[in-house]
Design an enzyme around this catalytic site. Structure first.
Site, PDB file in Angstrom:
ATOM      1  N   HIS A  97       0.980  -1.064  -0.076  1.00 11.07           N
ATOM      2  CA  HIS A  97      -0.098   0.042  -0.035  1.00 11.07           C
ATOM      3  C   HIS A  97       0.959   1.226  -0.139  1.00 11.07           C
ATOM      4  O   HIS A  97       1.949   1.210   0.524  1.00 11.07           O
ATOM      5  CB  HIS A  97      -0.853   0.172   1.341  1.00 11.07           C
ATOM      6  CG  HIS A  97      -1.747  -1.338   1.445  1.00 11.07           C
ATOM      7  ND1 HIS A  97      -2.824  -1.600   0.576  1.00 11.07           N
ATOM      8  CD2 HIS A  97      -1.619  -2.175   2.374  1.00 11.07           C
ATOM      9  CE1 HIS A  97      -3.281  -2.716   0.941  1.00 11.07           C
ATOM     10  NE2 HIS A  97      -2.768  -3.137   1.965  1.00 11.07           N
ATOM     11  N   GLU A 115      -1.787  -0.548   7.999  1.00 10.11           N
ATOM     12  CA  GLU A 115      -2.663  -1.539   8.859  1.00 10.11           C
ATOM     13  C   GLU A 115      -2.179  -2.660   9.681  1.00 10.11           C
ATOM     14  O   GLU A 115      -0.868  -2.349   9.863  1.00 10.11           O
ATOM     15  CB  GLU A 115      -3.198  -2.256   7.538  1.00 10.11           C
ATOM     16  CG  GLU A 115      -2.228  -3.350   6.780  1.00 10.11           C
ATOM     17  CD  GLU A 115      -2.831  -4.080   5.579  1.00 10.11           C
ATOM     18  OE1 GLU A 115      -3.257  -3.378   5.032  1.00 10.11           O
ATOM     19  OE2 GLU A 115      -2.642  -5.331   5.290  1.00 10.11           O
ATOM     20  N   HIS A 172       3.323  -7.481   1.542  1.00  9.00           N
ATOM     21  CA  HIS A 172       2.813  -8.400   2.596  1.00  9.00           C
ATOM     22  C   HIS A 172       1.629  -9.223   1.852  1.00  9.00           C
ATOM     23  O   HIS A 172       1.227  -8.822   0.846  1.00  9.00           O
ATOM     24  CB  HIS A 172       2.081  -7.687   3.584  1.00  9.00           C
ATOM     25  CG  HIS A 172       1.078  -6.565   3.190  1.00  9.00           C
ATOM     26  ND1 HIS A 172       1.397  -5.429   2.820  1.00  9.00           N
ATOM     27  CD2 HIS A 172      -0.521  -6.826   3.223  1.00  9.00           C
ATOM     28  CE1 HIS A 172       0.369  -4.799   2.417  1.00  9.00           C
ATOM     29  NE2 HIS A 172      -0.790  -5.407   2.917  1.00  9.00           N
ATOM     30  N   ARG A 192      -1.107  -4.386  -6.359  1.00  9.50           N
ATOM     31  CA  ARG A 192      -1.069  -5.886  -6.226  1.00  9.50           C
ATOM     32  C   ARG A 192       0.334  -6.189  -7.252  1.00  9.50           C
ATOM     33  O   ARG A 192       0.319  -5.768  -8.215  1.00  9.50           O
ATOM     34  CB  ARG A 192      -2.167  -6.516  -7.056  1.00  9.50           C
ATOM     35  CG  ARG A 192      -2.440  -8.027  -6.539  1.00  9.50           C
ATOM     36  CD  ARG A 192      -3.588  -8.575  -7.232  1.00  9.50           C
ATOM     37  NE  ARG A 192      -4.986  -8.153  -6.659  1.00  9.50           N
ATOM     38  CZ  ARG A 192      -5.939  -7.658  -7.297  1.00  9.50           C
ATOM     39  NH1 ARG A 192      -6.088  -7.569  -8.483  1.00  9.50           N
ATOM     40  NH2 ARG A 192      -6.992  -7.418  -6.539  1.00  9.50           N
TER      41      ARG A 192
END
Ligand code: ZN
Length: 312
Positions: A97, A115, A172, A192
């Site tokens: 991200h 996150e 991740h 992605r």
């Protein structure tokens, strides 16, 4: 006394999702490929409806817009956090991200995404991907472009109760056989990097190679993903602080009997992930998610349960 705000979750079907949100949590899920429960969300891609009280049937996004006092008058265009339960029956794509700065410049002013993951449950041999093995940005680019995935990604074993903080720029992936409670900035921007060559409706899902190379930080520092040191993190008996960063603090509350908690926060997100009990006499159980509004004050938890709580 102010009322607790219970929420109706929103569900997302995904190619890697399973049926445990129905089986283990009793939710009415749309299919046996349900990957995500957006449990506390005011994001435009899935905002929760309020289930009780004076704001019943209102969307959380609408409540945040029109009744900022419920959230202690905090600043910002949108409710800042998003809490999900993720059921990974299969591997999620390898992803990364952006931070706020990159997202603002390249994603129409969207927020970046920091996150964190609390492992609710996982298979005995479950693993996740956090970080990479490239020594610098040039090697990140080289390994991605050459598709050296096994060499590139850093795979580690996980166990029930583990906790990980994932900063922007960290490669991740959640891998198969894992149930996770994710607390994150309210953003849906994912780049992605690699999707194992899978097809969805006969086509590969979109990859974002250039954006990924732009935002992946190198080298990876494993210490950045660790939660707080356990010995310093007990804020009081039964409460463990998992992390505090710029965007949120996340706590694990273990109730066995009675726990009295002081509270002066603008608001607190609460997710019951195990067991059942009471909050100030109101019954709560595994799978319930609610917000303690501003001005509610101290509260008493009774029963036998585990709660993940978050606040700004
Ligand atoms: Zn992510």
């Amino acid at each position: 006394m102010k009322e607790l705000i219970f929420l109706e979750p929103v569900f997302k079907e995904t190619i890697w999702g399973g049926d445990r949100l129905g089986k283990d949590y009793g939710y009415d899920i749309p299919s046996d490929h349900t990957g995500e429960c957006w449990a506390i969300s005011a994001h435009e891609n899935g905002t929760c409806r309020i289930a009780n009280g004076e704001f019943k049937d209102m969307l959380l996004s609408e409540l945040f817009k029109t009744h900022r006092e419920v959230f202690g008058g905090i600043e910002g265009e949108q409710f800042p956090l998003l809490v999900k339960i993720i059921d990974a029956r299969d591997d999620l794509s390898i992803q990364v991200h952006p931070d706020d700065e990159y997202a603002a410049a390249h994603e129409n002013g969207s927020l970046g995404k920091t996150e964190c993951w609390y492992i609710i449950d996982c298979d005995e041999d479950a693993q996740i991907v956090i970080g990479h093995n490239a020594k610098d940005s040039a090697q990140v680019k080289e390994m991605i472009e050459a598709g050296k995935w096994d060499e590139f990604i850093r795979v580690i074993p996980v166990h029930k109760g583990d906790f990980f903080q994932i900063y922007p720029g960290t490669v991740h992936a959640i891998k198969r056989g894992t149930m996770i409670l994710e607390t994150q900035q309210s953003s849906d921007i994912t780049y992605r990097v690699y999707d194992y060559g899978r097809l969805q409706n006969g086509k590969p899902r979109q990859l974002h190679i250039q954006q990924s190379i732009d935002v992946i930080k190198a080298p990876f520092d494993p210490a950045s993903a660790a939660g707080e040191n356990e010995t310093t993190s007990f804020v009081q008996a039964g409460v463990k602080r998992l992390v505090t960063c710029k965007y949120y603090s996340v706590y694990k509350i273990t109730v066995s009997g009675r726990t009295d908690l002081p509270n002066h926060r603008p608001f607190v997100n609460m997710s019951v992930i195990e067991g059942s009990g009471l909050i100030d006499g109101t019954p709560i159980k595994k799978g319930d998610h609610f917000i303690i509004p501003s001005g509610y004050g101290d509260f008493i938890l009774e029963g036998d349960m585990t709660i993940i709580a978050s606040t700004v």
